[in-house]
Design a protein around this motif. Sequence first.
Motif, PDB file in Angstrom:
ATOM      1  N   ALA A  94      14.854  67.376   0.582  1.00  0.00           N
ATOM      2  CA  ALA A  94      13.628  66.867  -0.034  1.00  0.00           C
ATOM      3  C   ALA A  94      12.510  67.202   0.934  1.00  0.00           C
ATOM      4  CB  ALA A  94      13.708  65.361  -0.247  1.00  0.00           C
ATOM      5  N   GLU A  95      11.464  67.793   0.396  1.00  0.00           N
ATOM      6  CA  GLU A  95      10.342  68.236   1.215  1.00  0.00           C
ATOM      7  C   GLU A  95       9.066  67.554   0.723  1.00  0.00           C
ATOM      8  OE1 GLU A  95       9.966  72.661   2.858  1.00  0.00           O
ATOM      9  OE2 GLU A  95       9.371  72.466   0.771  1.00  0.00           O
ATOM     10  N   PHE A  96       8.271  67.052   1.661  1.00  0.00           N
ATOM     11  CA  PHE A  96       6.982  66.439   1.341  1.00  0.00           C
ATOM     12  C   PHE A  96       5.919  67.158   2.157  1.00  0.00           C
ATOM     13  CE2 PHE A  96       3.598  63.349   2.220  1.00  0.00           C
ATOM     14  CZ  PHE A  96       3.236  63.007   0.927  1.00  0.00           C
ATOM     15  N   ASP A  97       4.980  67.766   1.478  1.00  0.00           N
ATOM     16  CA  ASP A  97       3.911  68.520   2.155  1.00  0.00           C
ATOM     17  C   ASP A  97       4.463  69.478   3.209  1.00  0.00           C
ATOM     18  OD1 ASP A  97       1.822  67.569   0.662  1.00  0.00           O
ATOM     19  OD2 ASP A  97       1.245  66.025   2.105  1.00  0.00           O
ATOM     20  N   GLY A  98       5.552  70.159   2.876  1.00  0.00           N
ATOM     21  CA  GLY A  98       6.126  71.147   3.778  1.00  0.00           C
ATOM     22  C   GLY A  98       7.047  70.584   4.851  1.00  0.00           C
ATOM     23  N   ARG A  99       7.209  69.267   4.891  1.00  0.00           N
ATOM     24  CA  ARG A  99       8.074  68.623   5.898  1.00  0.00           C
ATOM     25  C   ARG A  99       9.366  68.162   5.242  1.00  0.00           C
ATOM     26  NH1 ARG A  99       7.393  62.621   8.364  1.00  0.00           N
ATOM     27  NH2 ARG A  99       9.234  62.679   9.677  1.00  0.00           N
ATOM     28  N   VAL A 100      10.502  68.474   5.858  1.00  0.00           N
ATOM     29  CA  VAL A 100      11.795  68.008   5.357  1.00  0.00           C
ATOM     30  C   VAL A 100      11.913  66.519   5.666  1.00  0.00           C
ATOM     31  CG1 VAL A 100      14.299  68.237   5.532  1.00  0.00           C
ATOM     32  CG2 VAL A 100      12.850  70.277   5.655  1.00  0.00           C
ATOM     33  N   VAL A 101      12.073  65.702   4.597  1.00  0.00           N
ATOM     34  CA  VAL A 101      12.151  64.247   4.766  1.00  0.00           C
ATOM     35  C   VAL A 101      13.463  63.669   4.239  1.00  0.00           C
ATOM     36  CG1 VAL A 101       9.643  63.936   4.768  1.00  0.00           C
ATOM     37  CG2 VAL A 101      10.899  63.790   2.593  1.00  0.00           C
ATOM     38  N   GLY A 102      14.311  64.525   3.634  1.00  0.00           N
ATOM     39  CA  GLY A 102      15.584  64.039   3.121  1.00  0.00           C
ATOM     40  C   GLY A 102      16.578  65.170   2.975  1.00  0.00           C
ATOM     41  N   HIS A 103      17.856  64.802   2.937  1.00  0.00           N
ATOM     42  CA  HIS A 103      18.934  65.785   2.804  1.00  0.00           C
ATOM     43  C   HIS A 103      20.139  65.118   2.150  1.00  0.00           C
ATOM     44  CE1 HIS A 103      22.594  67.926   4.252  1.00  0.00           C
ATOM     45  NE2 HIS A 103      21.898  68.941   3.809  1.00  0.00           N
ATOM     46  N   ILE A 104      20.858  65.902   1.357  1.00  0.00           N
ATOM     47  CA  ILE A 104      22.125  65.441   0.787  1.00  0.00           C
ATOM     48  C   ILE A 104      23.128  66.582   0.838  1.00  0.00           C
ATOM     49  CG2 ILE A 104      21.564  66.060  -1.603  1.00  0.00           C
ATOM     50  CD1 ILE A 104      22.973  63.387  -2.425  1.00  0.00           C
ATOM     51  N   ALA A 105      24.381  66.231   1.106  1.00  0.00           N
ATOM     52  CA  ALA A 105      25.458  67.221   1.181  1.00  0.00           C
ATOM     53  C   ALA A 105      26.585  66.820   0.229  1.00  0.00           C
ATOM     54  CB  ALA A 105      26.006  67.287   2.612  1.00  0.00           C
ATOM     55  N   PHE A 106      27.169  67.827  -0.408  1.00  0.00           N
ATOM     56  CA  PHE A 106      28.364  67.652  -1.232  1.00  0.00           C
ATOM     57  C   PHE A 106      29.385  68.687  -0.773  1.00  0.00           C
ATOM     58  CE2 PHE A 106      24.917  66.135  -3.877  1.00  0.00           C
ATOM     59  CZ  PHE A 106      25.431  65.016  -4.525  1.00  0.00           C
ATOM     60  N   SER A 107      30.628  68.244  -0.590  1.00  0.00           N
ATOM     61  CA  SER A 107      31.691  69.139  -0.139  1.00  0.00           C
ATOM     62  C   SER A 107      32.988  68.805  -0.884  1.00  0.00           C
ATOM     63  CB  SER A 107      31.891  68.990   1.374  1.00  0.00           C
ATOM     64  OG  SER A 107      32.153  67.631   1.706  1.00  0.00           O
ATOM     65  N   PRO A 108      33.901  69.756  -0.972  1.00  0.00           N
ATOM     66  CA  PRO A 108      35.149  69.515  -1.704  1.00  0.00           C
ATOM     67  C   PRO A 108      36.000  68.440  -1.051  1.00  0.00           C
ATOM     68  CG  PRO A 108      34.910  71.846  -1.123  1.00  0.00           C
ATOM     69  CD  PRO A 108      33.830  71.096  -0.410  1.00  0.00           C
ATOM     70  N   VAL A 109      36.694  67.667  -1.896  1.00  0.00           N
ATOM     71  CA  VAL A 109      37.692  66.711  -1.423  1.00  0.00           C
ATOM     72  C   VAL A 109      39.032  67.090  -2.031  1.00  0.00           C
ATOM     73  CG1 VAL A 109      36.056  64.797  -1.121  1.00  0.00           C
ATOM     74  CG2 VAL A 109      37.283  65.035  -3.296  1.00  0.00           C
ATOM     75  N   THR A 110      40.081  66.575  -1.442  1.00  0.00           N
ATOM     76  CA  THR A 110      41.432  66.756  -1.958  1.00  0.00           C
ATOM     77  C   THR A 110      41.922  65.401  -2.451  1.00  0.00           C
ATOM     78  OG1 THR A 110      41.819  68.475  -0.301  1.00  0.00           O
ATOM     79  CG2 THR A 110      43.760  67.533  -1.364  1.00  0.00           C
ATOM     80  N   ILE A 111      42.590  65.403  -3.591  1.00  0.00           N
ATOM     81  CA  ILE A 111      43.152  64.165  -4.132  1.00  0.00           C
ATOM     82  C   ILE A 111      44.657  64.357  -4.235  1.00  0.00           C
ATOM     83  CG2 ILE A 111      43.123  62.515  -6.048  1.00  0.00           C
ATOM     84  CD1 ILE A 111      40.252  63.499  -6.652  1.00  0.00           C
ATOM     85  N   SER A 112      45.411  63.358  -3.771  1.00  0.00           N
ATOM     86  CA  SER A 112      46.860  63.497  -3.650  1.00  0.00           C
ATOM     87  C   SER A 112      47.574  63.733  -4.978  1.00  0.00           C
ATOM     88  CB  SER A 112      47.459  62.280  -2.938  1.00  0.00           C
ATOM     89  OG  SER A 112      47.239  61.103  -3.700  1.00  0.00           O
ATOM     90  N   ASP A 113      46.958  63.397  -6.117  1.00  0.00           N
ATOM     91  CA  ASP A 113      47.625  63.652  -7.402  1.00  0.00           C
ATOM     92  C   ASP A 113      47.418  65.091  -7.880  1.00  0.00           C
ATOM     93  OD1 ASP A 113      45.046  63.770  -8.481  1.00  0.00           O
ATOM     94  OD2 ASP A 113      45.351  62.144  -9.914  1.00  0.00           O
ATOM     95  N   GLY A 114      46.693  65.892  -7.084  1.00  0.00           N
ATOM     96  CA  GLY A 114      46.498  67.295  -7.423  1.00  0.00           C
ATOM     97  C   GLY A 114      45.267  67.582  -8.264  1.00  0.00           C
ATOM     98  N   THR A 115      44.520  66.548  -8.653  1.00  0.00           N
ATOM     99  CA  THR A 115      43.294  66.766  -9.421  1.00  0.00           C
ATOM    100  C   THR A 115      42.338  67.600  -8.586  1.00  0.00           C
ATOM    101  OG1 THR A 115      43.546  64.659 -10.595  1.00  0.00           O
ATOM    102  CG2 THR A 115      41.342  65.640 -10.574  1.00  0.00           C
TER     103      THR A 115
END
Length: 179
Positions: free
Chosen positions: A55-76
Amino acid sequence: MNPKIVIRCETDADVEAIRDVTVSAFKTLEISNHTEQFIIEALRAAGALTVSLIAEFDGRVVGHIAFSPVTISDGTGDWYGLGPLSVVPEYQRQGIGRALIEEGLSRLKSLNARGVCLVGHPDYYKKFGFRNLPGLVLEGVPQEFFFALSFDGHIPQGTVTFHEAFKADGRQEGAGDAV
């Protein structure tokens, strides 16, 4: 949310700003181990940042979010972990976190993701449809702080494992081993 806020994908030029935002956002949070910036760096180095938005406000980074893969033991497959989510303190409670989450979820859906899970504050994440799901657990985390959101209605059953990068603590392997 302020119309001057822009949500966009991270670029190489944002890496230092993301680190600063993350450190600032978690600095006074007592439940934090203050390793979030190292987690993001390790996810990036492993090529595991499926979605990384700022998230950028007036050219300044003020927020961030990350999403990455997870593993689930049932194979989903095609499930992701949300986090870390960071907004610098002076910009919190202005809808920036909400905008990052909503855009991130939208982008994951466009990648045919099946769902997202996270560790977080119960009052906050329920607003986005996240729920505690019986039968889906993250070892070592109390159920009331572990949430999931299915995009396709299928609710996996089992243990979730976040990417190895979530163990990053900023210490270099082998550091301090020299005699």
